[in-house]
Design an enzyme around this catalytic site. Structure first.
Site, PDB file in Angstrom:
ATOM      1  CG  ASP A  97      -0.111  -0.194   2.527  1.00 57.31           C
ATOM      2  OD1 ASP A  97       1.116   0.007   2.501  1.00 57.31           O
ATOM      3  OD2 ASP A  97      -0.722  -0.544   3.557  1.00 57.31           O
ATOM      4  CD  GLU A 119       0.306  -6.584   3.464  1.00 58.69           C
ATOM      5  OE1 GLU A 119       0.328  -5.364   3.282  1.00 58.69           O
ATOM      6  OE2 GLU A 119       1.024  -7.143   4.307  1.00 58.69           O
ATOM      7  CD  GLU A 133       0.227   4.410   4.487  1.00 61.10           C
ATOM      8  OE1 GLU A 133      -0.711   5.101   4.944  1.00 61.10           O
ATOM      9  OE2 GLU A 133       1.419   4.732   4.646  1.00 61.10           O
ATOM     10  CG  HIS A 200       6.308   4.365  10.340  1.00 55.09           C
ATOM     11  ND1 HIS A 200       5.593   4.550   9.180  1.00 55.09           N
ATOM     12  CD2 HIS A 200       6.156   3.065  10.669  1.00 55.09           C
ATOM     13  CE1 HIS A 200       5.055   3.395   8.816  1.00 55.09           C
ATOM     14  NE2 HIS A 200       5.373   2.482   9.701  1.00 55.09           N
ATOM     15  NE  ARG A 202       3.025  10.116   4.263  1.00 54.43           N
ATOM     16  CZ  ARG A 202       3.960  10.863   3.699  1.00 54.43           C
ATOM     17  NH1 ARG A 202       3.732  12.128   3.478  1.00 54.43           N
ATOM     18  NH2 ARG A 202       5.112  10.350   3.337  1.00 54.43           N
ATOM     19  CG  HIS A 233      10.536   5.708   9.928  1.00 56.18           C
ATOM     20  ND1 HIS A 233      10.888   6.660   9.000  1.00 56.18           N
ATOM     21  CD2 HIS A 233       9.856   4.764   9.235  1.00 56.18           C
ATOM     22  CE1 HIS A 233      10.451   6.302   7.801  1.00 56.18           C
ATOM     23  NE2 HIS A 233       9.821   5.151   7.916  1.00 56.18           N
TER      24      HIS A 233
HETATM   25  C1  UD1 Z   1       6.602   4.846   3.782  1.00 54.29           C
HETATM   26  C2  UD1 Z   1       5.218   4.465   3.257  1.00 54.29           C
HETATM   27  C3  UD1 Z   1       4.393   3.818   4.362  1.00 54.29           C
HETATM   28  C4  UD1 Z   1       5.151   2.678   5.030  1.00 54.29           C
HETATM   29  C5  UD1 Z   1       6.516   3.177   5.488  1.00 54.29           C
HETATM   30  C6  UD1 Z   1       7.315   2.030   6.062  1.00 54.29           C
HETATM   31  C7  UD1 Z   1       4.182   5.905   1.538  1.00 54.29           C
HETATM   32  C8  UD1 Z   1       3.409   7.125   1.268  1.00 54.29           C
HETATM   33  N1  UD1 Z   1       4.508   5.651   2.826  1.00 54.29           N
HETATM   34  O1  UD1 Z   1       6.414   5.876   4.745  1.00 54.29           O
HETATM   35  O2  UD1 Z   1       3.189   3.313   3.803  1.00 54.29           O
HETATM   36  O3  UD1 Z   1       4.410   2.247   6.139  1.00 54.29           O
HETATM   37  O4  UD1 Z   1       7.219   3.723   4.361  1.00 54.29           O
HETATM   38  O5  UD1 Z   1       8.404   2.487   6.817  1.00 54.29           O
HETATM   39  O6  UD1 Z   1       4.511   5.180   0.622  1.00 54.29           O
HETATM   40  N2  UD1 Z   1      14.154   8.122   5.070  1.00 54.29           N
HETATM   41  C9  UD1 Z   1      15.534   7.992   5.032  1.00 54.29           C
HETATM   42  N3  UD1 Z   1      16.068   6.751   4.781  1.00 54.29           N
HETATM   43  C10 UD1 Z   1      15.319   5.649   4.588  1.00 54.29           C
HETATM   44  C11 UD1 Z   1      13.920   5.785   4.650  1.00 54.29           C
HETATM   45  C12 UD1 Z   1      13.357   7.023   4.876  1.00 54.29           C
HETATM   46  O7  UD1 Z   1      16.244   8.958   5.214  1.00 54.29           O
HETATM   47  O8  UD1 Z   1      15.865   4.574   4.368  1.00 54.29           O
HETATM   48  C13 UD1 Z   1      13.556   9.458   5.341  1.00 54.29           C
HETATM   49  C14 UD1 Z   1      13.690  10.406   4.130  1.00 54.29           C
HETATM   50  O9  UD1 Z   1      13.869  11.717   4.599  1.00 54.29           O
HETATM   51  C15 UD1 Z   1      12.326  10.277   3.445  1.00 54.29           C
HETATM   52  C16 UD1 Z   1      11.432  10.148   4.656  1.00 54.29           C
HETATM   53  O10 UD1 Z   1      12.171   9.330   5.582  1.00 54.29           O
HETATM   54  O11 UD1 Z   1      11.995  11.374   2.629  1.00 54.29           O
HETATM   55  C17 UD1 Z   1      10.070   9.584   4.406  1.00 54.29           C
HETATM   56  O12 UD1 Z   1      10.121   8.391   3.626  1.00 54.29           O
HETATM   57  P1  UD1 Z   1       8.772   7.942   2.800  1.00 54.29           P
HETATM   58  O13 UD1 Z   1       9.036   6.639   2.147  1.00 54.29           O
HETATM   59  O14 UD1 Z   1       8.298   9.050   1.944  1.00 54.29           O
HETATM   60  O15 UD1 Z   1       7.673   7.826   3.924  1.00 54.29           O
HETATM   61  P2  UD1 Z   1       7.588   6.835   5.179  1.00 54.29           P
HETATM   62  O16 UD1 Z   1       7.045   7.650   6.304  1.00 54.29           O
HETATM   63  O17 UD1 Z   1       8.861   6.106   5.344  1.00 54.29           O
HETATM   64  N1  UDP Z   2      11.503  -3.490  11.155  1.00 52.01           N
HETATM   65  C1  UDP Z   2      12.892  -3.589  11.087  1.00 52.01           C
HETATM   66  N2  UDP Z   2      13.651  -2.737  11.850  1.00 52.01           N
HETATM   67  C2  UDP Z   2      13.098  -1.788  12.650  1.00 52.01           C
HETATM   68  C3  UDP Z   2      11.686  -1.686  12.694  1.00 52.01           C
HETATM   69  C4  UDP Z   2      10.913  -2.547  11.924  1.00 52.01           C
HETATM   70  O1  UDP Z   2      13.436  -4.442  10.385  1.00 52.01           O
HETATM   71  O2  UDP Z   2      13.860  -1.053  13.317  1.00 52.01           O
HETATM   72  C5  UDP Z   2      10.681  -4.403  10.315  1.00 52.01           C
HETATM   73  C6  UDP Z   2       9.530  -5.092  11.009  1.00 52.01           C
HETATM   74  O3  UDP Z   2       9.937  -6.315  11.590  1.00 52.01           O
HETATM   75  C7  UDP Z   2       8.532  -5.275   9.887  1.00 52.01           C
HETATM   76  C8  UDP Z   2       8.784  -4.096   8.980  1.00 52.01           C
HETATM   77  O4  UDP Z   2      10.076  -3.610   9.309  1.00 52.01           O
HETATM   78  O5  UDP Z   2       8.780  -6.459   9.139  1.00 52.01           O
HETATM   79  C9  UDP Z   2       7.743  -3.041   9.215  1.00 52.01           C
HETATM   80  O6  UDP Z   2       8.119  -1.843   8.610  1.00 52.01           O
HETATM   81  P1  UDP Z   2       7.454  -0.465   8.976  1.00 52.01           P
HETATM   82  O7  UDP Z   2       6.944  -0.471  10.365  1.00 52.01           O
HETATM   83  O8  UDP Z   2       8.442   0.583   8.595  1.00 52.01           O
HETATM   84  O9  UDP Z   2       6.272  -0.345   7.908  1.00 52.01           O
HETATM   85  P2  UDP Z   2       4.723  -0.809   7.896  1.00 52.01           P
HETATM   86  O10 UDP Z   2       4.665  -2.263   8.141  1.00 52.01           O
HETATM   87  O11 UDP Z   2       4.018   0.006   8.936  1.00 52.01           O
HETATM   88  O12 UDP Z   2       4.272  -0.416   6.534  1.00 52.01           O
END
Ligand code: UD1
Ligand code: UDP
Length: 380
Positions: A97, A119, A133, A200, A202, A233
């Protein structure tokens, strides 16, 4: 020539849940599999790829610090399109999602390439929660020809949305990844009780995230034998709030996101898990860990019904009250700390492969092997 399945994903949870499918597809002698990562996440994605030994054929490398939904969605669409045109896959597989999921599905649709949605069928019926999502997965359903539903409830949701063909009840691949990883891990004894925290989402940015952090602060201050481990995160918004509210407490460890195997170990070592994550609320029940979900809705009600997950909302006092009850009341804790598997049996990836082979005409008979959830403790 063997048909090509192109797996497209970009974030940490998609990588965890797609890894077993990629591995299983690689074992199929009559298919070719390639991986394209959007790298919507960078560091948090790469650690999962390393752990599962996946080397993508294409890496769009498009993460930007503080990226917006509109930027991200449009970058995936424009940068994935040339890959689709060059590779001409028979099927594109997406997961879940995220913005990558929706945008990759749309890009494939524009190239008239069928999409398989891993999924599929999770619903809250609130288009703004989780945001974005819930809408991403609804739109992806519309763009997909194959729908891999993790549970009977997700099958029912898809049918309610008017999907009449291409649904396969597979179980969730997160349980494949978890069981494989957890089998190699021995938890270490903890000197006291540990609360594992992740947050984390939004829709929780701002006040709810502040409340979550304040509730963790309250729990640690109230219980001298309790420490909190919070792998934060990498989103700067989440980092800043966590540091501001919890940064000065000795018994709160604010740490970098853990690689998947150490995170599974941390789940095994925890007394209790507080989270707003989708994946973590699916994994906790398999490990027999009570999970308090800090959200107002969940698209994963199965573990709530099985009694191992509670939806506690995002108010400081509610989160505190529910967690404190579990810390104080051994009976209440015992009722929740049951290992249940409403989401999968570790065989989901194989079912995906057989459904894909059927869809692509590589087997004549429709696969009948479906996921059957264990009965919950209440009905045993
Ligand atoms: C995204 C997904 C969310 C999912 C989450 C899992 C969307 C809109 N959101 O949210 O559904 O639950 O990932 O974690 O698709 N960043 C880093 N390094 C990384 C990852 C993130 O620096 O490896 C920082 C960056 O500044 C980036 C920000 O986090 O711009 C947000 O990342 P983004 O993927 O846009 O949103 P998430 O909140 O991670
Ligand atoms: N996870 C991880 N390291 C962390 C936190 C979570 O490997 O520090 C794993 C967790 O076991 C799960 C996945 O990341 O499999 C979940 O990711 P996240 O919570 O970012 O996204 P969501 O599931 O909410 O989309």
């Amino acid at each position: 020539m063997k048909p090509l399945v192109l797996c497209v994903f970009g974030t940490r949870p998609e990588a965890v849940k797609m890894a077993p499918v990629v591995k299983a597809l690689q074992q199929a002698p009559d298919l070719t599999v390639k991986v394209c990562v959007t790298a919507q996440h960078r560091q948090m994605l790469d650690q999962v790829l390393d752990l599962f030994g996946i080397v993508p054929e294409h890496d769009l490398d498009l993460m930007q610090p503080g990226q917006t939904l509109a930027e991200l969605t449009s970058r995936v669409l424009t940068q994935l399109t040339p890959v689709l045109q060059a590779e001409k896959p028979a099927l594109v597989l997406v997961h879940g999602d995220t913005s990558t999921t929706f945008s990759a599905s749309l890009a494939a649709f524009y190239q008239q390439i069928p999409v398989g949605h891993v999924e599929a069928g999770l619903r809250t019926d609130d288009m703004y929660n989780p945001f974005p999502e819930e809408m991403n997965r609804r739109l992806t359903t519309q763009l997909s020809s194959l729908h891999f539903a993790p549970t009977p409830m997700s099958v029912a949701n898809l049918k309610e949305d008017g999907v009449s063909e291409g649904i396969f009840l597979t179980g969730n691949t997160v349980i494949d990844a978890l069981l494989e990883t957890a089998a190699k891990i021995t938890p270490e004894p903890q000197g006291g009780r540990t609360i594992l925290v992740t947050a984390h989402r939004r829709e929780n940015w701002g006040e709810p995230l502040r409340d979550i952090c304040l509730a963790v602060r309250d729990l640690v201050e109230r219980n001298p034998d309790v420490r909190a481990v919070f792998p934060v995160h990498l989103n700067p918004l989440v980092q800043n709030t966590a540091r501001e509210i919890l940064g000065d407490l000795d018994r709160v460890s604010l740490i970098a996101p853990l690689d998947y195997a150490p995170f599974v170990k941390a789940m095994k070592e925890a007394t209790l898990i507080l989270t707003d994550s989708g994946g973590v609320q699916e994994e906790g029940p398999s490990l027999g860990k009570p999970v308090l979900v800090m959200r107002t809705t969940t698209e994963r009600p199965e573990a709530v019904s099985a009694g191992t997950v509670r939806l506690v909302g995002v108010k400081r006092e509610d989160i505190f009250r529910h967690a404190q009850e579990l810390l104080d009341d051994a009976e209440a804790y015992g009722r929740m700390a049951n290992a249940v598997n409403p989401y999968g049996d570790g065989q989901a990836a194989k079912r995906h492969v057989e459904a894909i082979r059927y869809f692509l005409g590589l087997r004549g008979d429709k696969p009948m092997d479906q996921f059957e959830p264990e009965p919950s403790p209440a009905s045993r």
